[in-house]
Design a protein around this motif. Structure first.
Motif, PDB file in Angstrom:
ATOM      1  N   UNK A 134      -5.451  26.846 -23.167  1.00  0.00           N
ATOM      2  CA  UNK A 134      -6.681  26.366 -22.528  1.00  0.00           C
ATOM      3  C   UNK A 134      -6.303  25.317 -21.504  1.00  0.00           C
ATOM      4  N   UNK A 135      -7.103  25.227 -20.447  1.00  0.00           N
ATOM      5  CA  UNK A 135      -6.882  24.177 -19.462  1.00  0.00           C
ATOM      6  C   UNK A 135      -8.219  23.548 -19.112  1.00  0.00           C
ATOM      7  N   UNK A 136      -8.213  22.622 -18.205  1.00  0.00           N
ATOM      8  CA  UNK A 136      -9.417  21.845 -17.877  1.00  0.00           C
ATOM      9  C   UNK A 136     -10.579  22.725 -17.438  1.00  0.00           C
ATOM     10  N   UNK A 137     -10.297  23.859 -16.827  1.00  0.00           N
ATOM     11  CA  UNK A 137     -11.388  24.738 -16.392  1.00  0.00           C
ATOM     12  C   UNK A 137     -12.068  25.431 -17.569  1.00  0.00           C
ATOM     13  N   UNK A 138     -11.478  25.379 -18.738  1.00  0.00           N
ATOM     14  CA  UNK A 138     -12.053  25.992 -19.933  1.00  0.00           C
ATOM     15  C   UNK A 138     -12.925  25.020 -20.729  1.00  0.00           C
ATOM     16  N   UNK A 139     -13.146  23.836 -20.222  1.00  0.00           N
ATOM     17  CA  UNK A 139     -13.873  22.797 -20.965  1.00  0.00           C
ATOM     18  C   UNK A 139     -15.265  23.258 -21.384  1.00  0.00           C
ATOM     19  N   UNK A 140     -15.966  23.986 -20.536  1.00  0.00           N
ATOM     20  CA  UNK A 140     -17.319  24.426 -20.879  1.00  0.00           C
ATOM     21  C   UNK A 140     -17.296  25.390 -22.061  1.00  0.00           C
ATOM     22  N   UNK A 141     -16.365  26.324 -22.052  1.00  0.00           N
ATOM     23  CA  UNK A 141     -16.245  27.281 -23.152  1.00  0.00           C
ATOM     24  C   UNK A 141     -15.852  26.582 -24.445  1.00  0.00           C
ATOM     25  N   UNK A 142     -14.880  25.694 -24.351  1.00  0.00           N
ATOM     26  CA  UNK A 142     -14.441  24.936 -25.518  1.00  0.00           C
ATOM     27  C   UNK A 142     -15.597  24.093 -26.056  1.00  0.00           C
ATOM     28  N   UNK A 143     -16.335  23.451 -25.170  1.00  0.00           N
ATOM     29  CA  UNK A 143     -17.447  22.586 -25.580  1.00  0.00           C
ATOM     30  C   UNK A 143     -18.536  23.378 -26.300  1.00  0.00           C
ATOM     31  N   UNK A 144     -18.866  24.560 -25.805  1.00  0.00           N
ATOM     32  CA  UNK A 144     -19.892  25.377 -26.472  1.00  0.00           C
ATOM     33  C   UNK A 144     -19.457  25.754 -27.878  1.00  0.00           C
ATOM     34  N   UNK A 145     -18.188  26.137 -28.035  1.00  0.00           N
ATOM     35  CA  UNK A 145     -17.669  26.497 -29.349  1.00  0.00           C
ATOM     36  C   UNK A 145     -17.683  25.294 -30.292  1.00  0.00           C
ATOM     37  N   UNK A 146     -17.165  24.169 -29.834  1.00  0.00           N
ATOM     38  CA  UNK A 146     -17.099  22.968 -30.668  1.00  0.00           C
ATOM     39  C   UNK A 146     -18.507  22.479 -31.026  1.00  0.00           C
ATOM     40  N   UNK A 147     -19.429  22.512 -30.056  1.00  0.00           N
ATOM     41  CA  UNK A 147     -20.797  22.079 -30.335  1.00  0.00           C
ATOM     42  C   UNK A 147     -21.420  22.963 -31.417  1.00  0.00           C
ATOM     43  N   UNK A 148     -21.270  24.264 -31.312  1.00  0.00           N
ATOM     44  CA  UNK A 148     -21.840  25.163 -32.317  1.00  0.00           C
ATOM     45  C   UNK A 148     -21.241  24.894 -33.696  1.00  0.00           C
ATOM     46  N   UNK A 149     -19.937  24.669 -33.743  1.00  0.00           N
ATOM     47  CA  UNK A 149     -19.271  24.372 -35.006  1.00  0.00           C
ATOM     48  C   UNK A 149     -19.768  23.046 -35.596  1.00  0.00           C
ATOM     49  N   UNK A 150     -19.805  22.002 -34.777  1.00  0.00           N
ATOM     50  CA  UNK A 150     -20.284  20.699 -35.247  1.00  0.00           C
ATOM     51  C   UNK A 150     -21.737  20.766 -35.695  1.00  0.00           C
ATOM     52  N   UNK A 151     -22.550  21.480 -34.939  1.00  0.00           N
ATOM     53  CA  UNK A 151     -23.968  21.596 -35.272  1.00  0.00           C
ATOM     54  C   UNK A 151     -24.145  22.264 -36.633  1.00  0.00           C
ATOM     55  N   UNK A 152     -23.352  23.294 -36.880  1.00  0.00           N
ATOM     56  CA  UNK A 152     -23.412  23.984 -38.169  1.00  0.00           C
ATOM     57  C   UNK A 152     -22.942  23.071 -39.300  1.00  0.00           C
ATOM     58  N   UNK A 153     -21.834  22.385 -39.091  1.00  0.00           N
ATOM     59  CA  UNK A 153     -21.260  21.542 -40.136  1.00  0.00           C
ATOM     60  C   UNK A 153     -22.083  20.290 -40.437  1.00  0.00           C
ATOM     61  N   UNK A 154     -22.834  19.812 -39.442  1.00  0.00           N
ATOM     62  CA  UNK A 154     -23.607  18.590 -39.634  1.00  0.00           C
ATOM     63  C   UNK A 154     -25.089  18.861 -39.889  1.00  0.00           C
TER      64      UNK A 154
END
Length: 54
Positions: free
Chosen positions: A9-29
């Motif tokens: 992954x590189x800096x241009x992938x930040x949006x994709x990474x953020x969507x994945x991490x947000x969904x994971x955090x939202x589920x876990x919290x």
């Protein structure tokens, strides 16, 4: 059988990474994750600090 592929992954992938991490955090919290914008900013910072790839 499902197949999973990976790549750096590189800096241009930040949006994709953020969507994945947000969904994971939202589920876990139970829906109490930081906003997608906060997660995106963190992803951009982490990917940029990793020298452009992670």
């Amino acid at each position: 059988m499902p197949s999973i592929s990976t790549r750096s992954a590189n800096a241009t992938d930040a949006d994709t990474v953020a969507r994945f991490i947000h969904a994971l955090l939202d589920e876990l919290t139970g829906g109490k994750a930081p906003t997608p914008d906060v997660v995106r900013q963190s992803a951009e910072t982490v990917l940029a600090d990793a020298g452009g790839s992670l």
